[in-house]
Design a protein around this motif. Structure first.
Motif, PDB file in Angstrom:
ATOM      1  N   LYS A  37       0.610  -1.311  -0.145  1.00  0.00           N
ATOM      2  CA  LYS A  37       0.552   0.329   0.367  1.00  0.00           C
ATOM      3  C   LYS A  37       0.694   1.618  -0.048  1.00  0.00           C
ATOM      4  O   LYS A  37       0.911   2.196  -0.221  1.00  0.00           O
ATOM      5  CB  LYS A  37      -0.928  -0.021   1.452  1.00  0.00           C
ATOM      6  N   GLU A  38       1.841   0.679   0.931  1.00  0.00           N
ATOM      7  CA  GLU A  38       2.509   1.934   0.619  1.00  0.00           C
ATOM      8  C   GLU A  38       4.602   2.075   0.586  1.00  0.00           C
ATOM      9  O   GLU A  38       4.680   0.912   0.410  1.00  0.00           O
ATOM     10  CB  GLU A  38       2.971   2.774   2.403  1.00  0.00           C
ATOM     11  N   LEU A  39       4.841   3.167  -0.380  1.00  0.00           N
ATOM     12  CA  LEU A  39       6.405   2.881  -0.458  1.00  0.00           C
ATOM     13  C   LEU A  39       7.539   2.854   0.447  1.00  0.00           C
ATOM     14  O   LEU A  39       7.588   2.966   1.445  1.00  0.00           O
ATOM     15  CB  LEU A  39       6.920   3.884  -1.068  1.00  0.00           C
ATOM     16  N   GLY A  40       8.777   1.554  -0.060  1.00  0.00           N
ATOM     17  CA  GLY A  40       9.303   1.975   1.107  1.00  0.00           C
ATOM     18  C   GLY A  40       9.579   0.885   2.058  1.00  0.00           C
ATOM     19  O   GLY A  40       9.846   0.895   3.479  1.00  0.00           O
ATOM     20  N   CYS A  41       8.288  -0.224   2.073  1.00  0.00           N
ATOM     21  CA  CYS A  41       7.759  -1.060   3.365  1.00  0.00           C
ATOM     22  C   CYS A  41       9.397  -2.003   3.822  1.00  0.00           C
ATOM     23  O   CYS A  41       8.544  -2.206   5.462  1.00  0.00           O
ATOM     24  CB  CYS A  41       6.358  -1.793   2.780  1.00  0.00           C
TER      25      CYS A  41
END
Length: 399
Positions: A37-41
């Motif tokens: 859902k988010e970047l850099g997880c």
């Protein structure tokens, strides 16, 4: 079906800095897709935030060539956008006489790579980092800094979105390369590309293998767990305190790191994990775990260096062993000074299964109009802005 001139698989630091560099040379239609859902997880948002300064790496390797310049560019980026950064430097301490030889080798490597370092005696070390403990000498790296990885990722995302030339597809998972054309299949539909870049981090080997590449490589995950110092104990640490590492392995050992927000973390471990996202004890263990266990056993038998890691690192799940490692680096530390924290990461270490060796350097494979970035482990975050430039200049411009 979707289409983009340049399609990047992976929304971590490598994918984002590549997109930024591509904009500089005039790219105006970039897709970055990521399964989260988010970047850099994953590794990009879970690392220690240390910007390394070219000390550990053999001169002439990709890591050595890119680390120092990448450090300088990332520091400049943080200053330009007012992002958190702590320019505290780092000391590397020796725990016994035998480690002095490696300490001297680290100084040689650093100087060969163009890094600034200073050998300190015990008195000089006490002036710079009063709680650090060493045997006779320590190495000081003034160019080492600590940043907030998530703040950098957020700024890069904002910069790319503001260009109007980059589209982000989240919750979009790579499935396979479609045969016979320049398309990939994802769980959200097919994506056509003119140029495809694999920056999938912990899944980069699988993506490359879907294109018929990287057949001799497999990923082996290592889990990094951390503890945190209490506020009173953290006041005794000014910057970063590292041990002399075993330079035959790609791990640096448990160390103290003061973050730009004032917290001091201890870690990470390098415990063999059973999943690419095995952040908890059982979380992240899936159908691939048996294959990973098989690779662990295979390396345990054939690779003495891995055997040493596999025998020692899992002990650090037990607090007394973790504490014992940390206490060797400082003069004053008690078990009550450490508290558990939620910070945990996975190092997606590449293995050459044809030789049963851990791959020590970055690996880049090009095939037709596709680029595959493998083994993007530390110092990949540090190196990313310079790494991106080299990928664009040496690979993209020649497609």
């Amino acid at each position: 079906m979707f289409s983009g001139e340049i399609v990047i698989c992976g929304g971590g630091i490598i994918g984002l800095t590549l997109a930024r560099e591509l904009l500089k040379i005039g790219a105006d239609d970039i897709i970055i897709f990521d399964k989260e859902k988010e970047l850099g997880c994953h590794a990009s948002g879970r690392n220690s935030g240390v910007l390394h300064a070219g000390i550990y790496y053999d001169p002439g390797t990709l890591k050595a060539n890119m680390c120092l310049t990448g450090n300088q560019r990332m520091q400049a980026y943080c200053e330009e956008y007012g992002l958190p950064i702590l320019k505290s430097g780092k000391v590397i301490v020796a725990r016994n006489e035998e480690e002095l030889t490696t300490l001297d080798e680290l100084q040689r490597r650093a100087e060969a790579n163009g890094a600034t370092v200073e050998m300190l005696d015990e008195k000089q070390l006490a002036e710079r980092e009063p709680n650090a403990k060493t045997f006779e000498r320590a190495l000081f790296s003034p160019m080492t800094a600590v940043v907030d990885p998530k703040a950098i990722i957020a700024q890069l995302k904002l910069e790319l979105e503001s260009s109007g030339k980059v589209r982000f597809f989240r919750e979009t998972q790579f499935i396979k390369k479609k045969p016979g054309n320049d398309q990939i299949e994802t769980d959200q539909g097919d994506i056509a590309y003119t140029i495809f870049i694999n920056a999938a981090g912990a899944l980069s080997d699988k993506v490359a293998q879907s294109f018929g590449l990287a057949k001799k490589f497999r990923l082996l995950p290592f889990k990094g767990i951390y503890h945190q110092l209490t506020k009173s104990a953290a006041q005794k640490i000014r910057g970063s305190i590292y041990p002399v590492p075993n330079i035959k392995n790609p791990f640096l050992g448990i160390h103290f790191t003061r973050s730009p927000h004032g917290n001091v973390y201890l870690g990470p471990t390098a415990i063999p994990a059973f999943g690419r996202e095995n952040y908890g004890l059982f979380k992240g263990i899936d159908f691939e775990s048996l294959s990973i266990l098989y690779r662990d056993i295979h390396l345990l038998i054939r690779n003495p260096k891995f055997r040493g890691i596999a025998q020692e690192e899992p002990k650090k799940y037990i607090f007394k062993h973790f504490f014992s490692d940390a206490a060797k680096l400082v003069k004053h530390l008690t078990p009550d000074d450490l508290v558990r924290c939620s910070k945990v990461g996975i190092r997606p270490q590449l293995v050459d299964v044809s030789t049963s060796q851990l791959v020590m350097d970055f690996v880049v494979e090009k095939h037709e109009n596709t680029i595959h970035i493998l083994n993007s482990i530390s110092p990949a975050f540090t190196s990313s802005m310079y790494f991106a430039e080299l990928i664009v200049n040496n690979y993209i411009n020649h497609i």
